[in-house]
Design an enzyme around this catalytic site. Sequence first.
Site, PDB file in Angstrom:
ATOM      1  N   GLU A 176      48.602  15.147  65.356  1.00 18.99           N
ATOM      2  CA  GLU A 176      47.609  16.224  65.524  1.00 18.99           C
ATOM      3  C   GLU A 176      47.672  17.236  64.381  1.00 18.99           C
ATOM      4  OE1 GLU A 176      48.231  17.505  69.624  1.00 18.99           O
ATOM      5  OE2 GLU A 176      47.716  15.478  70.290  1.00 18.99           O
ATOM      6  N   TYR A 183      52.984  21.726  74.342  1.00 21.12           N
ATOM      7  CA  TYR A 183      53.742  20.515  74.722  1.00 21.12           C
ATOM      8  C   TYR A 183      55.014  20.878  75.476  1.00 21.12           C
ATOM      9  CZ  TYR A 183      50.677  17.307  72.364  1.00 21.12           C
ATOM     10  OH  TYR A 183      49.579  16.560  72.038  1.00 21.12           O
ATOM     11  N   TYR A 206      30.349  16.556  73.141  1.00 25.01           N
ATOM     12  CA  TYR A 206      29.012  15.958  72.999  1.00 25.01           C
ATOM     13  C   TYR A 206      28.946  15.202  71.675  1.00 25.01           C
ATOM     14  CZ  TYR A 206      27.774  18.533  77.121  1.00 25.01           C
ATOM     15  OH  TYR A 206      27.761  18.984  78.424  1.00 25.01           O
ATOM     16  N   ARG A 219      33.483  21.103  76.591  1.00 22.69           N
ATOM     17  CA  ARG A 219      32.911  19.767  76.834  1.00 22.69           C
ATOM     18  C   ARG A 219      32.663  19.092  75.482  1.00 22.69           C
ATOM     19  NH1 ARG A 219      34.038  21.485  81.060  1.00 22.69           N
ATOM     20  NH2 ARG A 219      32.846  21.565  83.004  1.00 22.69           N
TER      21      ARG A 219
HETATM   22  C1  LIG Z   1      33.599  11.731  73.769  1.00 25.83           C
HETATM   23  C2  LIG Z   1      32.517  12.250  74.697  1.00 25.83           C
HETATM   24  C3  LIG Z   1      31.211  12.283  74.264  1.00 25.83           C
HETATM   25  C4  LIG Z   1      30.199  12.737  75.112  1.00 25.83           C
HETATM   26  N1  LIG Z   1      28.908  12.766  74.662  1.00 25.83           N
HETATM   27  C5  LIG Z   1      27.915  13.182  75.480  1.00 25.83           C
HETATM   28  C6  LIG Z   1      26.557  13.209  75.034  1.00 25.83           C
HETATM   29  O1  LIG Z   1      26.241  12.848  73.892  1.00 25.83           O
HETATM   30  N2  LIG Z   1      25.593  13.647  75.901  1.00 25.83           N
HETATM   31  C7  LIG Z   1      25.911  14.042  77.191  1.00 25.83           C
HETATM   32  O2  LIG Z   1      24.993  14.444  77.929  1.00 25.83           O
HETATM   33  N3  LIG Z   1      27.187  14.011  77.627  1.00 25.83           N
HETATM   34  C8  LIG Z   1      28.194  13.615  76.805  1.00 25.83           C
HETATM   35  N4  LIG Z   1      29.493  13.626  77.257  1.00 25.83           N
HETATM   36  C9  LIG Z   1      29.784  14.130  78.612  1.00 25.83           C
HETATM   37  C10 LIG Z   1      29.944  15.666  78.573  1.00 25.83           C
HETATM   38  O3  LIG Z   1      31.099  16.008  77.849  1.00 25.83           O
HETATM   39  C11 LIG Z   1      30.078  16.282  79.971  1.00 25.83           C
HETATM   40  O4  LIG Z   1      31.107  15.626  80.650  1.00 25.83           O
HETATM   41  C12 LIG Z   1      28.793  16.197  80.775  1.00 25.83           C
HETATM   42  O5  LIG Z   1      27.758  16.918  80.113  1.00 25.83           O
HETATM   43  C13 LIG Z   1      29.003  16.796  82.170  1.00 25.83           C
HETATM   44  O6  LIG Z   1      29.463  18.101  82.035  1.00 25.83           O
HETATM   45  P1  LIG Z   1      29.070  19.200  83.106  1.00 25.83           P
HETATM   46  O7  LIG Z   1      29.825  20.450  82.795  1.00 25.83           O
HETATM   47  O8  LIG Z   1      27.606  19.309  83.248  1.00 25.83           O
HETATM   48  O9  LIG Z   1      29.595  18.572  84.433  1.00 25.83           O
HETATM   49  P2  LIG Z   1      30.949  18.926  85.168  1.00 25.83           P
HETATM   50  O10 LIG Z   1      30.815  20.207  85.874  1.00 25.83           O
HETATM   51  O11 LIG Z   1      32.052  18.749  84.203  1.00 25.83           O
HETATM   52  O12 LIG Z   1      30.954  17.741  86.230  1.00 25.83           O
HETATM   53  C14 LIG Z   1      31.056  16.390  85.778  1.00 25.83           C
HETATM   54  C15 LIG Z   1      30.619  15.457  86.890  1.00 25.83           C
HETATM   55  O13 LIG Z   1      31.502  15.606  87.970  1.00 25.83           O
HETATM   56  C16 LIG Z   1      30.788  15.875  89.154  1.00 25.83           C
HETATM   57  N5  LIG Z   1      31.596  16.831  89.946  1.00 25.83           N
HETATM   58  C17 LIG Z   1      31.845  18.120  89.652  1.00 25.83           C
HETATM   59  N6  LIG Z   1      32.628  18.663  90.600  1.00 25.83           N
HETATM   60  C18 LIG Z   1      32.874  17.675  91.507  1.00 25.83           C
HETATM   61  C19 LIG Z   1      33.592  17.609  92.730  1.00 25.83           C
HETATM   62  N7  LIG Z   1      34.234  18.655  93.184  1.00 25.83           N
HETATM   63  N8  LIG Z   1      33.594  16.415  93.370  1.00 25.83           N
HETATM   64  C20 LIG Z   1      32.927  15.347  92.919  1.00 25.83           C
HETATM   65  N9  LIG Z   1      32.226  15.361  91.794  1.00 25.83           N
HETATM   66  C21 LIG Z   1      32.206  16.510  91.086  1.00 25.83           C
HETATM   67  C22 LIG Z   1      29.453  16.469  88.712  1.00 25.83           C
HETATM   68  O14 LIG Z   1      28.429  16.184  89.631  1.00 25.83           O
HETATM   69  C23 LIG Z   1      29.221  15.785  87.396  1.00 25.83           C
HETATM   70  O15 LIG Z   1      28.520  14.573  87.579  1.00 25.83           O
HETATM   71  C24 LIG Z   1      30.519  13.175  76.413  1.00 25.83           C
HETATM   72  C25 LIG Z   1      31.852  13.153  76.841  1.00 25.83           C
HETATM   73  C26 LIG Z   1      32.837  12.691  76.004  1.00 25.83           C
HETATM   74  C27 LIG Z   1      34.262  12.677  76.487  1.00 25.83           C
HETATM   75  C1  HEM Z   2      52.857  13.857  75.486  1.00 25.14           C
HETATM   76  C2  HEM Z   2      52.061  14.659  76.142  1.00 25.14           C
HETATM   77  C3  HEM Z   2      50.626  14.356  76.445  1.00 25.14           C
HETATM   78  C4  HEM Z   2      50.039  13.169  76.747  1.00 25.14           C
HETATM   79  C5  HEM Z   2      50.684  11.807  76.843  1.00 25.14           C
HETATM   80  C6  HEM Z   2      48.628  13.450  76.959  1.00 25.14           C
HETATM   81  C7  HEM Z   2      47.696  12.499  77.271  1.00 25.14           C
HETATM   82  C8  HEM Z   2      46.347  12.756  77.432  1.00 25.14           C
HETATM   83  C9  HEM Z   2      45.357  11.761  77.717  1.00 25.14           C
HETATM   84  C10 HEM Z   2      45.616  10.262  77.883  1.00 25.14           C
HETATM   85  C11 HEM Z   2      44.166  12.384  77.790  1.00 25.14           C
HETATM   86  C12 HEM Z   2      42.798  11.756  78.083  1.00 25.14           C
HETATM   87  C13 HEM Z   2      42.149  11.474  76.771  1.00 25.14           C
HETATM   88  C14 HEM Z   2      40.683  11.237  76.877  1.00 25.14           C
HETATM   89  O1  HEM Z   2      40.018  12.037  77.560  1.00 25.14           O
HETATM   90  O2  HEM Z   2      40.219  10.308  76.271  1.00 25.14           O
HETATM   91  C15 HEM Z   2      44.386  13.787  77.541  1.00 25.14           C
HETATM   92  C16 HEM Z   2      43.404  14.749  77.534  1.00 25.14           C
HETATM   93  C17 HEM Z   2      43.663  16.078  77.571  1.00 25.14           C
HETATM   94  N1  HEM Z   2      44.879  16.680  77.331  1.00 25.14           N
HETATM   95 FE1  HEM Z   2      46.608  15.738  76.978  1.00 25.14          FE
HETATM   96  N2  HEM Z   2      48.405  14.787  76.793  1.00 25.14           N
HETATM   97  C18 HEM Z   2      49.594  15.368  76.483  1.00 25.14           C
HETATM   98  C19 HEM Z   2      49.800  16.706  76.213  1.00 25.14           C
HETATM   99  C20 HEM Z   2      48.865  17.677  76.428  1.00 25.14           C
HETATM  100  C21 HEM Z   2      49.114  19.098  76.285  1.00 25.14           C
HETATM  101  C22 HEM Z   2      50.411  19.710  75.810  1.00 25.14           C
HETATM  102  C23 HEM Z   2      47.966  19.748  76.618  1.00 25.14           C
HETATM  103  C24 HEM Z   2      47.720  21.235  76.665  1.00 25.14           C
HETATM  104  C25 HEM Z   2      48.282  21.991  77.556  1.00 25.14           C
HETATM  105  C26 HEM Z   2      46.971  18.723  76.958  1.00 25.14           C
HETATM  106  C27 HEM Z   2      45.690  18.986  77.332  1.00 25.14           C
HETATM  107  C28 HEM Z   2      44.724  18.027  77.489  1.00 25.14           C
HETATM  108  C29 HEM Z   2      43.351  18.324  77.824  1.00 25.14           C
HETATM  109  C30 HEM Z   2      42.769  19.718  78.074  1.00 25.14           C
HETATM  110  C31 HEM Z   2      42.681  17.106  77.872  1.00 25.14           C
HETATM  111  C32 HEM Z   2      41.215  16.858  78.218  1.00 25.14           C
HETATM  112  C33 HEM Z   2      41.142  16.943  79.681  1.00 25.14           C
HETATM  113  C34 HEM Z   2      39.781  16.959  80.214  1.00 25.14           C
HETATM  114  O3  HEM Z   2      38.902  17.510  79.563  1.00 25.14           O
HETATM  115  O4  HEM Z   2      39.646  16.452  81.300  1.00 25.14           O
HETATM  116  N3  HEM Z   2      47.575  17.507  76.811  1.00 25.14           N
HETATM  117  N4  HEM Z   2      45.725  13.985  77.323  1.00 25.14           N
END
Ligand SMILES: Cc1cc2nc3c(=O)[nH]c(=O)nc-3n(C[C@H](O)[C@H](O)[C@H](O)COP(=O)(O)OP(=O)(O)OC[C@H]3O[C@@H](n4cnc5c(N)ncnc54)[C@H](O)[C@@H]3O)c2cc1C
Ligand code: HEM
Length: 411
Positions: free
Chosen positions: A137, A95, A208, A206
Amino acid sequence: MLSQQTIAVIKSTVPALEVHGEAITRHFYQTMFAAHPELLNIFNHANQKQGRQQAALANMVYVAALHIDNLAAIIPAVRQVAHKHRSLGIVPEQYAIVGTYLLQAIKDVLGDAATDEILTAWGDAYQVIADAFIGIEQDMYKKAANQTGGWDGFRNFKVAKKVQESEVITSFYLMPEDGKPIASYQPGQYISIRIQPDGQDFTQIRQYTLSDAPDKPYYRISVKRELGGSDRPGGLISNYLHDHIAEGSLIELSAPAGDFTLDTEVARPVVLVSGGVGLTPMISMLNTLIESNDRRSITFLHASPNGISHAFRDHVNQLSQEHSNLKAYYCYTAPVDSDLENKLVYKQGYMDAAWLRQVIQELDANYYLCGSVAFMRSVYTELLLTGVAEDRIHYEFFGPKASLAAASENV
Ligand SMILES: Cc1cc2nc3c(=O)[nH]c(=O)nc-3n(C[C@H](O)[C@H](O)[C@H](O)COP(=O)(O)OP(=O)(O)OC[C@H]3O[C@@H](n4cnc5c(N)ncnc54)[C@H](O)[C@@H]3O)c2cc1C
Ligand code: HEM
């Protein structure tokens, strides 16, 4: 506590910062990752490229700042993010890093407009917001580790079984390498997996959703292969799981998390609405209700292109034959011949209010919704048109969270 003067400065500068929000967050991430490349091990690079995460984090800081004198109002939103942070393993020290680079970005982008008074006020406000996250947390870390079968951080799991559920969805049955018990969870919750595919410089995390009822000797996840297209690459981890993770492979998992969970406290009917792979939480909720002999009415609504991509169809059909309280209906946008011949399609096209009115038996239900962003936006609107009360609709995004509410503050 922040002074009234500090609160006034924060509130008066939020609109200006929002105007420059994109520039500030882009600069923030660039400079933070340049100085702390180790953070690339936890951030999702695809979300970064598409700007989804930038918007989520920055928006939340601004919304929190607006509520700085009454943070209690946004605690539910903070808790949801805290679940994700806990599942990713975010620690208090990080943070301070985020705070430093966010403040520096405000200074660099606003230039002379960022007076010392403004920067000091934002520094103080960020600390208050960060402390709220850190406190929540820390509690979550303790609960995750101290529960029966719980653990801290990431734990090795072995793929015990890999089952193809449809042309694009595959289930992985995961059992702990140490052979010890695993934590229970609430249907709808997810785990994070951590993997470093060959050739990648950083680990990838990721989420799931757990796709079976809890309290089994395994965790099951069901993953859709993200194929990509002419404008975007295929998904990194979903393809890696399909192609390179076999029975016997090891994957690291953090303990179950998430607040999109089935409410079993009230005996209200349940309507489970999913599109594509968004059905994973619905299958977990459905299996949980059925296995606990819950007699409430359950309506299972699923949208898919056709039967080829539709996972768990036989399973749900079987349950609905055996349990009269369960009714299942499918909407296919591009049914294939076998779907039509077997009369498995109840609607061709999209779910709309007229159809929802026909298939939902009791409107006064709890609704659970999950699918692509476009699917959820559309079905949410149609559910409201059907007459469903907004506060009965619970939903999960399979990506950075957003809000579907009409007059949303994007919390
Ligand atoms: C709470 C939660 C629950 C989930 N549960 C499931 C589940 O049960 N089953 C499931 O299959 N998934 C689930 N997901 C989604 C999963 O976490 C992944 O996001 C998903 O599998 C895609 O990951 P990936 O690494 O294959 O794709 P990534 O490499 O992360 O890419 C994600 C998407 O972005 C696109 N992309 C990548 N790079 C670019 C770029 N440069 N420009 C434009 N587009 C781009 C890709 O084509 C892809 O469609 C869940 C996500 C969350 C947050
Ligand atoms: C007050 C400070 C912060 C706020 C308000 C904040 C807010 C958020 C929010 C709104 C999300 C999206 C939640 C979701 O995916 O549903 C998120 C995801 C995330 N945050 Fe934070 N965050 C904070 C601090 C941090 C810190 C300190 C870290 C670590 C360096 C961090 C790392 C991440 C990561 C890795 C994700 C998921 C991103 C992804 O997978 O795309 N965050 N945060």
